[in-house]
Design a protein around this motif. Structure first.
Motif, PDB file in Angstrom:
ATOM      1  N   GLY A 139       1.475  72.194  36.488  1.00 57.12           N
ATOM      2  CA  GLY A 139       2.337  73.115  37.221  1.00 57.12           C
ATOM      3  C   GLY A 139       3.815  72.926  36.940  1.00 57.12           C
ATOM      4  O   GLY A 139       4.612  73.850  37.105  1.00 57.12           O
ATOM      5  N   ALA A 140       4.206  71.742  36.483  1.00 57.11           N
ATOM      6  CA  ALA A 140       5.616  71.453  36.222  1.00 57.11           C
ATOM      7  C   ALA A 140       6.170  72.273  35.057  1.00 57.11           C
ATOM      8  O   ALA A 140       7.379  72.397  34.905  1.00 57.11           O
ATOM      9  N   PHE A 141       5.297  72.852  34.255  1.00 60.61           N
ATOM     10  CA  PHE A 141       5.742  73.610  33.084  1.00 60.61           C
ATOM     11  C   PHE A 141       5.803  75.111  33.335  1.00 60.61           C
ATOM     12  O   PHE A 141       6.082  75.877  32.425  1.00 60.61           O
ATOM     13  N   LYS A 142       5.545  75.524  34.556  1.00 60.16           N
ATOM     14  CA  LYS A 142       5.593  76.947  34.896  1.00 60.16           C
ATOM     15  C   LYS A 142       7.028  77.457  34.967  1.00 60.16           C
ATOM     16  O   LYS A 142       7.304  78.611  34.655  1.00 60.16           O
ATOM     17  N   GLU A 143       7.949  76.591  35.403  1.00 62.12           N
ATOM     18  CA  GLU A 143       9.354  76.970  35.505  1.00 62.12           C
ATOM     19  C   GLU A 143      10.071  76.661  34.189  1.00 62.12           C
ATOM     20  O   GLU A 143       9.896  75.574  33.630  1.00 62.12           O
ATOM     21  N   PRO A 144      10.895  77.585  33.698  1.00 67.98           N
ATOM     22  CA  PRO A 144      11.640  77.325  32.458  1.00 67.98           C
ATOM     23  C   PRO A 144      12.590  76.134  32.621  1.00 67.98           C
ATOM     24  O   PRO A 144      13.153  75.927  33.699  1.00 67.98           O
ATOM     25  N   LEU A 145      12.788  75.390  31.549  1.00 69.11           N
ATOM     26  CA  LEU A 145      13.682  74.234  31.560  1.00 69.11           C
ATOM     27  C   LEU A 145      15.119  74.608  31.223  1.00 69.11           C
ATOM     28  O   LEU A 145      15.982  73.731  31.153  1.00 69.11           O
ATOM     29  N   GLY A 146      15.385  75.898  31.019  1.00 67.36           N
ATOM     30  CA  GLY A 146      16.723  76.367  30.681  1.00 67.36           C
ATOM     31  C   GLY A 146      16.839  77.838  31.028  1.00 67.36           C
ATOM     32  O   GLY A 146      16.069  78.373  31.819  1.00 67.36           O
ATOM     33  N   THR A 147      17.807  78.502  30.409  1.00 65.19           N
ATOM     34  CA  THR A 147      18.070  79.917  30.646  1.00 65.19           C
ATOM     35  C   THR A 147      17.138  80.777  29.797  1.00 65.19           C
ATOM     36  O   THR A 147      16.941  80.499  28.611  1.00 65.19           O
ATOM     37  N   VAL A 148      16.588  81.822  30.405  1.00 65.05           N
ATOM     38  CA  VAL A 148      15.659  82.721  29.718  1.00 65.05           C
ATOM     39  C   VAL A 148      16.424  83.917  29.151  1.00 65.05           C
ATOM     40  O   VAL A 148      17.246  84.523  29.850  1.00 65.05           O
TER      41      VAL A 148
END
Length: 176
Positions: free
Chosen positions: A10-19
């Motif tokens: 689940g930790a990879f569902k949110e982007p780690l930067g700007t989309v």
């Protein structure tokens, strides 16, 4: 070498930067530096279409679990290195190829037999300051992650929570 535990998925569902959805806007954004590491076939094709050859491109012939369209495949350069990397893992071969590619002066395409989805994490850790990593976020666009202390800290936190020999993996990337 490392495997993604179920409780970390689940930790990879949110982007780690700007989309971004426009590669020109991404390339003009703050944090879009060199070397640029592209993770994903569609991301790599979009950057090439915008006239920007990534220093390192990690591709696997798939997007969102399906084979990439032939129109994407034709736009990608030939692989310089081929490595095996099973789904939900980071293999020694992939980590080694990534580190070697970042050390080269020439652009390098790494073709993964398996899955390249997690390659953004070691790329963020290993990309020198001033560089950036761009990866695909399914259904959203391309994520720009500048190689900063903050992004590396976040990537390192996720990386160290994976199952396997994390210390050896970090050493292989040269970030032990």
């Amino acid at each position: 070498m490392l495997e993604l535990p179920d409780d970390l998925r689940g930790a990879f569902k949110e982007p780690l930067g700007t989309v971004f959805t426009d590669p020109d806007a991404l390339l003009a954004a703050d944090g879009a530096g060199w070397p640029l590491v592209a993770v994903g076939d569609v991301v790599t094709a979009h950057l090439l279409d915008a006239g920007h050859q990534p220093h390192v491109a990690v591709i696997d012939g798939r997007t969102e679990r399906e084979a990439v369209d032939e129109s994407i495949r034709r736009r990608l350069p030939e692989a310089d290195v081929e490595v095996a990397n099973p789904p939900a893992t980071l293999s020694r071969a992939l980590l080694d190829a990534l580190r070697t590619a970042l050390d080269r002066d020439e652009p390098t395409v790494i073709e993964v037999d398996g899955e390249e989805d997690l390659a953004a994490l070691p790329a963020i850790l290993a990309t020198p300051a001033g560089g950036c990593v761009v990866y695909g976020q399914p259904g959203e666009g391309m994520v720009l992650v500048p190689a900063t202390d903050e992004s590396r800290s976040l990537a390192r936190d996720l990386f160290t929570r994976m199952d396997g020999d994390v210390d050896a993996a970090l050493a292989l990337l040269g970030v032990g």
